[in-house]
Scaffold this motif. Sequence first.
Motif, PDB file in Angstrom:
ATOM      1  N   ILE A 456       0.842  -1.196   0.000  1.00  0.00           N
ATOM      2  CA  ILE A 456       0.000   0.000   0.000  1.00  0.00           C
ATOM      3  C   ILE A 456       0.875   1.243   0.000  1.00  0.00           C
ATOM      4  O   ILE A 456       1.996   1.240   0.499  1.00  0.00           O
ATOM      5  CB  ILE A 456      -0.987   0.075   1.184  1.00  0.00           C
ATOM      6  CG1 ILE A 456      -0.289  -0.133   2.500  1.00  0.00           C
ATOM      7  CG2 ILE A 456      -2.129  -0.895   1.042  1.00  0.00           C
ATOM      8  CD1 ILE A 456      -1.215   0.146   3.662  1.00  0.00           C
ATOM      9  N   TRP A 457       0.310   2.288  -0.579  1.00  0.00           N
ATOM     10  CA  TRP A 457       1.015   3.571  -0.642  1.00  0.00           C
ATOM     11  C   TRP A 457       0.616   4.399   0.572  1.00  0.00           C
ATOM     12  O   TRP A 457      -0.574   4.569   0.855  1.00  0.00           O
ATOM     13  CB  TRP A 457       0.644   4.321  -1.919  1.00  0.00           C
ATOM     14  CG  TRP A 457       1.310   3.776  -3.133  1.00  0.00           C
ATOM     15  CD1 TRP A 457       1.065   2.572  -3.730  1.00  0.00           C
ATOM     16  CD2 TRP A 457       2.347   4.396  -3.907  1.00  0.00           C
ATOM     17  NE1 TRP A 457       1.878   2.407  -4.818  1.00  0.00           N
ATOM     18  CE2 TRP A 457       2.673   3.518  -4.959  1.00  0.00           C
ATOM     19  CE3 TRP A 457       3.026   5.614  -3.819  1.00  0.00           C
ATOM     20  CZ2 TRP A 457       3.648   3.815  -5.906  1.00  0.00           C
ATOM     21  CZ3 TRP A 457       3.997   5.909  -4.760  1.00  0.00           C
ATOM     22  CH2 TRP A 457       4.311   5.006  -5.793  1.00  0.00           C
ATOM     23  N   LEU A 458       1.635   4.895   1.292  1.00  0.00           N
ATOM     24  CA  LEU A 458       1.392   5.699   2.478  1.00  0.00           C
ATOM     25  C   LEU A 458       2.080   7.046   2.319  1.00  0.00           C
ATOM     26  O   LEU A 458       3.137   7.135   1.699  1.00  0.00           O
ATOM     27  CB  LEU A 458       1.978   4.989   3.708  1.00  0.00           C
ATOM     28  CG  LEU A 458       1.317   3.670   4.086  1.00  0.00           C
ATOM     29  CD1 LEU A 458       2.143   2.970   5.142  1.00  0.00           C
ATOM     30  CD2 LEU A 458      -0.089   3.917   4.607  1.00  0.00           C
ATOM     31  N   PRO A 459       1.486   8.105   2.869  1.00  0.00           N
ATOM     32  CA  PRO A 459       2.142   9.403   2.789  1.00  0.00           C
ATOM     33  C   PRO A 459       3.287   9.474   3.787  1.00  0.00           C
ATOM     34  O   PRO A 459       3.136   9.097   4.942  1.00  0.00           O
ATOM     35  CB  PRO A 459       1.021  10.378   3.171  1.00  0.00           C
ATOM     36  CG  PRO A 459       0.099   9.583   4.025  1.00  0.00           C
ATOM     37  CD  PRO A 459       0.215   8.145   3.592  1.00  0.00           C
ATOM     38  N   LYS A 460       4.408   9.935   3.288  1.00  0.00           N
ATOM     39  CA  LYS A 460       5.561  10.165   4.158  1.00  0.00           C
ATOM     40  C   LYS A 460       5.912  11.625   3.975  1.00  0.00           C
ATOM     41  O   LYS A 460       6.555  11.974   2.997  1.00  0.00           O
ATOM     42  CB  LYS A 460       6.723   9.277   3.740  1.00  0.00           C
ATOM     43  CG  LYS A 460       6.409   7.784   3.782  1.00  0.00           C
ATOM     44  CD  LYS A 460       5.965   7.347   5.159  1.00  0.00           C
ATOM     45  CE  LYS A 460       5.577   5.870   5.164  1.00  0.00           C
ATOM     46  NZ  LYS A 460       4.914   5.506   6.415  1.00  0.00           N
ATOM     47  N   ASN A 512      -1.260   2.208  15.447  1.00  0.00           N
ATOM     48  CA  ASN A 512      -2.453   3.058  15.394  1.00  0.00           C
ATOM     49  C   ASN A 512      -3.512   2.517  14.436  1.00  0.00           C
ATOM     50  O   ASN A 512      -4.600   3.056  14.352  1.00  0.00           O
ATOM     51  CB  ASN A 512      -2.078   4.462  14.913  1.00  0.00           C
ATOM     52  CG  ASN A 512      -1.550   5.317  16.042  1.00  0.00           C
ATOM     53  OD1 ASN A 512      -1.850   5.042  17.202  1.00  0.00           O
ATOM     54  ND2 ASN A 512      -0.778   6.327  15.708  1.00  0.00           N
ATOM     55  N   GLN A 514      -6.440   1.068  12.870  1.00  0.00           N
ATOM     56  CA  GLN A 514      -7.714   0.575  13.391  1.00  0.00           C
ATOM     57  C   GLN A 514      -8.342  -0.470  12.469  1.00  0.00           C
ATOM     58  O   GLN A 514      -9.466  -0.881  12.675  1.00  0.00           O
ATOM     59  CB  GLN A 514      -8.697   1.741  13.536  1.00  0.00           C
ATOM     60  CG  GLN A 514      -8.199   2.861  14.438  1.00  0.00           C
ATOM     61  CD  GLN A 514      -8.104   2.425  15.876  1.00  0.00           C
ATOM     62  OE1 GLN A 514      -8.991   1.751  16.382  1.00  0.00           O
ATOM     63  NE2 GLN A 514      -7.025   2.776  16.533  1.00  0.00           N
ATOM     64  N   THR A 554     -13.403   3.144   4.123  1.00  0.00           N
ATOM     65  CA  THR A 554     -12.005   2.990   4.529  1.00  0.00           C
ATOM     66  C   THR A 554     -11.812   1.684   5.288  1.00  0.00           C
ATOM     67  O   THR A 554     -12.774   1.041   5.707  1.00  0.00           O
ATOM     68  CB  THR A 554     -11.565   4.148   5.455  1.00  0.00           C
ATOM     69  OG1 THR A 554     -12.493   4.221   6.537  1.00  0.00           O
ATOM     70  CG2 THR A 554     -11.542   5.460   4.712  1.00  0.00           C
ATOM     71  N   ALA A 555     -10.531   1.335   5.483  1.00  0.00           N
ATOM     72  CA  ALA A 555     -10.198   0.040   6.062  1.00  0.00           C
ATOM     73  C   ALA A 555     -10.641  -0.103   7.510  1.00  0.00           C
ATOM     74  O   ALA A 555     -10.781  -1.208   8.009  1.00  0.00           O
ATOM     75  CB  ALA A 555      -8.696  -0.194   5.947  1.00  0.00           C
ATOM     76  N   ASP A 556     -10.861   1.037   8.196  1.00  0.00           N
ATOM     77  CA  ASP A 556     -11.256   0.923   9.595  1.00  0.00           C
ATOM     78  C   ASP A 556     -12.775   1.017   9.766  1.00  0.00           C
ATOM     79  O   ASP A 556     -13.274   1.024  10.887  1.00  0.00           O
ATOM     80  CB  ASP A 556     -10.539   1.976  10.446  1.00  0.00           C
ATOM     81  CG  ASP A 556     -10.699   3.374   9.874  1.00  0.00           C
ATOM     82  OD1 ASP A 556     -11.204   3.491   8.737  1.00  0.00           O
ATOM     83  OD2 ASP A 556     -10.324   4.347  10.547  1.00  0.00           O
ATOM     84  N   PRO A 558     -15.401   3.197   9.593  1.00  0.00           N
ATOM     85  CA  PRO A 558     -16.347   4.065  10.306  1.00  0.00           C
ATOM     86  C   PRO A 558     -17.526   4.494   9.444  1.00  0.00           C
ATOM     87  O   PRO A 558     -18.579   4.823   9.966  1.00  0.00           O
ATOM     88  CB  PRO A 558     -15.497   5.281  10.698  1.00  0.00           C
ATOM     89  CG  PRO A 558     -14.403   5.311   9.708  1.00  0.00           C
ATOM     90  CD  PRO A 558     -14.138   3.894   9.318  1.00  0.00           C
TER      91      PRO A 558
ATOM     92  N   TYR B 273      11.163  10.644   6.662  1.00  0.00           N
ATOM     93  CA  TYR B 273       9.870  11.001   7.243  1.00  0.00           C
ATOM     94  C   TYR B 273       9.791  10.910   8.762  1.00  0.00           C
ATOM     95  O   TYR B 273       8.916  10.282   9.329  1.00  0.00           O
ATOM     96  CB  TYR B 273       8.723  10.227   6.586  1.00  0.00           C
ATOM     97  CG  TYR B 273       8.934   8.748   6.441  1.00  0.00           C
ATOM     98  CD1 TYR B 273       8.595   7.890   7.469  1.00  0.00           C
ATOM     99  CD2 TYR B 273       9.436   8.211   5.261  1.00  0.00           C
ATOM    100  CE1 TYR B 273       8.776   6.531   7.339  1.00  0.00           C
ATOM    101  CE2 TYR B 273       9.612   6.850   5.115  1.00  0.00           C
ATOM    102  CZ  TYR B 273       9.286   6.017   6.154  1.00  0.00           C
ATOM    103  OH  TYR B 273       9.459   4.684   6.018  1.00  0.00           O
ATOM    104  N   GLY B 317      -1.711   7.877   7.789  1.00  0.00           N
ATOM    105  CA  GLY B 317      -1.535   7.519   6.384  1.00  0.00           C
ATOM    106  C   GLY B 317      -2.793   7.640   5.541  1.00  0.00           C
ATOM    107  O   GLY B 317      -2.838   7.120   4.431  1.00  0.00           O
ATOM    108  N   GLN B 319      -5.286   6.056   5.605  1.00  0.00           N
ATOM    109  CA  GLN B 319      -5.870   4.760   5.278  1.00  0.00           C
ATOM    110  C   GLN B 319      -7.235   4.605   5.931  1.00  0.00           C
ATOM    111  O   GLN B 319      -8.025   3.752   5.557  1.00  0.00           O
ATOM    112  CB  GLN B 319      -4.945   3.621   5.737  1.00  0.00           C
ATOM    113  CG  GLN B 319      -3.582   3.655   5.086  1.00  0.00           C
ATOM    114  CD  GLN B 319      -3.652   3.544   3.575  1.00  0.00           C
ATOM    115  OE1 GLN B 319      -4.257   2.617   3.054  1.00  0.00           O
ATOM    116  NE2 GLN B 319      -3.068   4.500   2.878  1.00  0.00           N
TER     117      GLN B 319
END
Lengths: 618, 349
Positions: A456-460, A512, A514, A554-556, A558, B273, B317, B319
Motif C-alpha cells: 500500500i502507498w502511504l504518505p511520508k 495506530n 484501526q 475505509t479500512a477501519d 467508520p 519522514y 496515512g 488509510q
Amino acid sequence: MFLLVWAFSFVASSPIQDTVKLAEVEVYAPALDRFAQGQKVISWTKKDLENYQGRSLGDLLQEQSPVFVRQYGAGMIASPSFRGTSAGHTAVFWNGLPINSPSLGQSDLSILPVTAIDQISLQFGNAGALFGNEAIGGSVHLSTSTDFGKGFQAGISQQFGSFGLFNTSAFAGFSSKNFSSKIKVYREFSKNNFPYNDLGQIGTPEVKEDHAQFEQIGIVQDLVWNLNANNQVKTAFWWNKTNREVQPVMGSNTNDEQEDQAFRAAIDFFHFEEKSVWNLKTGFVKNEQLFNASQNNSTQYFLAGDWDQKISDKWTSKLGARYTLTKGDLSTYQADDERIELYQSTKFSATDNFSFALNLRQLVYSGTFAPFTPNLGMDWKFWNTNTQALQLKTSLGKGFKVPTLNDRFWNPGGNPDLLPEESLSGEIGLTWNKKGNLNWTQSLTYYKMSVDNWIIWLPKGSVWTPENIKKVSNQGLEYQGSLDGAIGTWNWELTTSYTYSKAVTTKGTDENDQSVGKQLPYTPQHQANAKVQIKKSGFTSFIATNFVGERSVTADNPRLMPSFQLFNFGLGYDQLTVGKLQVPLSFQINNMLDTDYQVLYLRAMPGRSYQFNLSILL
Amino acid sequence: MKLNQLFWAAALVTVSFACSDSGDEKPLGKYDNGILIMNEGNFGTNDGEVYHLNPTTEELLPNIFEAENLRPFAGLLEDMILEGDRLYLVANTGKVEIVNPADFKSLGAVASELDQPRSLAVNGTKLFISDYGPYDDNYGTPDSYVAVVNGLDGGVVSKKIEVSNKPEALFSYGNYIIVAGSEENKIEIIDAAQETVVTTLDLEASPKQFHAEGNVLWVYSITSDDVVFYTVNLNSLTLGNTYTIPLADATSRIAFDGDDEMYVLTSTGWPDYNDAVINIDIEGSNATATELMTGSGFYGIGYDHNSDQIYVANSNGFQGNGTVTVLSETGSVVRSFEVGRGPSGFLVY
C-alpha cells in the motif's frame, strides 16, 4: 441466454483430438481449464454476450458475476475485486497475453468494450502457477475468434439510448476451409449527462452531470490460416482509444480529461503432431495514457512457447516459457523490466471421473526471483448417473504479484526494495448437475486465502511511497445456480448467484491502525444476482437484478455505504428478415426502478436509462 | 495549524471593532463550547468532516456537519474560520460552507467560481477567500487569486483579485486584507474597499500563518533550514523585526499559546519522514526550540488555552480515521483518541 457455466470435467475427452481433423475444421484455442482442475471457472460465449453489446466488461461482471466492480461513475474507471482482493490482484488476458498495465498493475474494465470480445472466462482464486503474475484473486480471459468455412459475412449494428448514448459497430469477415479473416470497427459514445442529486450542495438539488462524456473507437482484426494439415497461424490485433471527461466526485469541480489508447497484437503459431501441440506465441501490448497533460506510456513485448503433449491415456503435460520485455516511459520516470518465466503442468486422469493437476511456475523479474508457485487441484465426479452427477472440486495453491513499475520507480516515492506480494489459497466446491425436463446446475464453493506483503502507498511527509505492509485474510462462500425448462413452447431459464465474502486485515500499518480485524474497504460481504429469461421462436425477454451489500469507505470501517439493488429489463426479437438480410432488434431498460445509488462514496451513478439496438446482418 | 491562532485573531478583531452582534444574549448551542476538530478528508473521496470534543467530559461527536445537515460535507476541509455568529468551512475542492457555530446548521455557501480555496477573512460585509486558482499543465498555479463575495452568508464571487502564487492565510485589519503569498515569499495587502493589491512586502521565507498581538501582526514563515517570524506594523503596514530560529523541516502547521510560545510540526519528509512537535519560545531577541515528541504522520496541531494542553493530530496515512494525541505543555502524553479522516487542525472556542 446467459449461462453461468461451471467448468466441467474435461477428463473424459482429451481436448487434443486427432490432429489432422482438428487443424482442418477448427481454430485451435488451448482450453483455459485444461489444467485448471479444482478451480472455479465461469464463461460467456459470443451468444451470451449479445445483451452486453455497447457496454463494458465492468458492467457485465458487476451485473452477472460474483465479482465486485468498483465503479467511479458512468463510463469511468471500473476495477474488479475478486473474492475481496484488489484490482491489482486480478490478471487480465487477451488472446493469452497479459494486458494489465505494467505501470499500474491492473486493468480498467470500463475501457474493455464487450463489442470487441467474442468470449470471456473468469477463473476464481489463486492461479499463480497457471496464469502467473497478479492471478491472486482471480483472472479474466478475453478472446476473439473466427470460424472456417462460413464464406462472406458482414453486419452493422446501431444503438441509441438515454444520456446521449450512440454506439455504432460494423464487421466483415470471410472464411474458406483453411483461411479465415474478420475485421470489426466500432465507435461508442455517451454524453452521460444523467441527472443526479448533488449531495455537495445546499438542498442537494437535482443537477445534470456535465463532465462525464465518453467516446471510444476501435478496430479488431482476426486472421487464421491453416498452412497445412499440421500447422496453423493465428493473428489478432486490437486498437482501442477512449477519450473521457473524468466525472468529478460530488463536491469537487475538477475538469480532468483522460485519453487511453491501447494497441494489442498476438501472433500464434501452432504445430500439431500425433500426440502433442507446439505453440509459439509472440505479441505486444502498448498502453498510452494521457491524463490532462501527464503522459504515461508503456509497452510490453512477449515471446513465449509451450509444448502440450498427451503422454498416455492417463498423463498429460505442458511445458512452457515466456519472456517479457517491458519498457515504461512515464511522466516521472523511465524504466525497463525483463521477465522470464517457466511453467509446467501435469494432469493425471485416474479415471474418467477423477483427475488431478499439478501446476508449477517460477518467474524471475529484473534478476529477482518471484515466489515459486505450485498449485495442486482435483476434480472428482463421485456420483454419476445418466441424468445426475455430483462433482467435488478442490485445489490448493500459491499466487504472487510483482511490484508494479510505479511501485518500484515512481519519482518521488517509488520503492525499489519492495518484495512481491504472496498469497496462499485453497478452495473446495461441490456441483450438482441434473438433466431432464428440468435441468439444473447448483454449485457451492468455499474458499480461504491470505495475502502477505500486501503493498500500500502511504504518505511520508508530502511524498507517498509504497510499502509491503499489510496482511489480509479472505474467506467466503459462492453459490451459483442455473435452472432451465419449458412451459409449452416457451423456454425459460433462471440463473442465480450469491457471494459471501469476508476479507479482513490481519496485520496493519502500525499500532495506530484501526483496520485490523475489519472488512477491507469497498468489499461488500454480500452480493447476489439473478436473471430470468424466456424465449419463444426468436422472441426473448429477460429481467435481471443485482444486489450489492454494505461496504465501507475505509479500512477501519467508520463510514458504510448503503446496499443497493438494481433491475434491468430486456426484450428482443431476432427473426425479422428483410429480403436476405437479418434484422435483429432489441430494447433494454437499465436501472429500471431509477434507483439512486453510488458504488463508491460521492460518485454519482445514472438512474433509469433506455437503450435500443438494431442490427443488419448479411 | 492556523485555527487556534485565527481564533485569537478573530477574537481580537471582534474586540477591536466591537461588532454589533457581540452583546446578544443567546442560549448556548450544542457546539458553543469545546474544541472543533477539523478532518481534511482523503483526496478523491471528499470525506472531510468536523468532530466536536468536549474537553471536560471527553465526549466526542463525530461528523457533525452531516449529522446536523443530513448531507455529507462532500469536500476536503482546508480551513475553519470563526467570525462572530458564522463559521466558515473552506473546502479546497472548490467551495465554502457557512454554518451557525452553535448548532452547525447550514447558513449558506460559496458554491461556484472557486478553484482551490485555502482560507478566508471577513471585512465589513465582504468575504475574501484565498485561492490557488486552477492547476496548469505542470501542476503550477500561475492564476492564484483572492476572491471577493459580497455577503456574510456567501453567494456569488464578484471579483477575483490576482495575487502571487499559492496564497494561504488571510488577515483582516481595518480596511485591509493581508495575504500570505506562500510560493513567492510575499505579503500582499489588499484594500478591501477598492479590492486591489495596494502594497507588497518581500520576504526571505515562505509566509504560512498570521498571529496578531496588539498592533503587531506576526508572520510565521519557513525555509528549509529556519523558522522566521516577521512582524508587520498594522498601522503603517511596514515590516518590523525579524526573528530567525534555526529549525529544519518546519511545516505550515503551528499553534500559539498566546504567551510567546508556540508549537510547530516538523517533518523531514521523504525518505526518512521523521516528524516532531517542537516548542518554540521567544524571549526578547532569544528564541529556543525544544523537541516535545517525535513520530510519523503528524498532520495538525492545536493548543487548548483552558487546559494548557497541546493537541497533535496524526493522519495514520489516510488509510482510515486519524488519531489525536493530547500532550501536556512539557510533552507528556495525556491521552489519545480516534477522530475523522486526515485530522489537520483544531478550533478551540
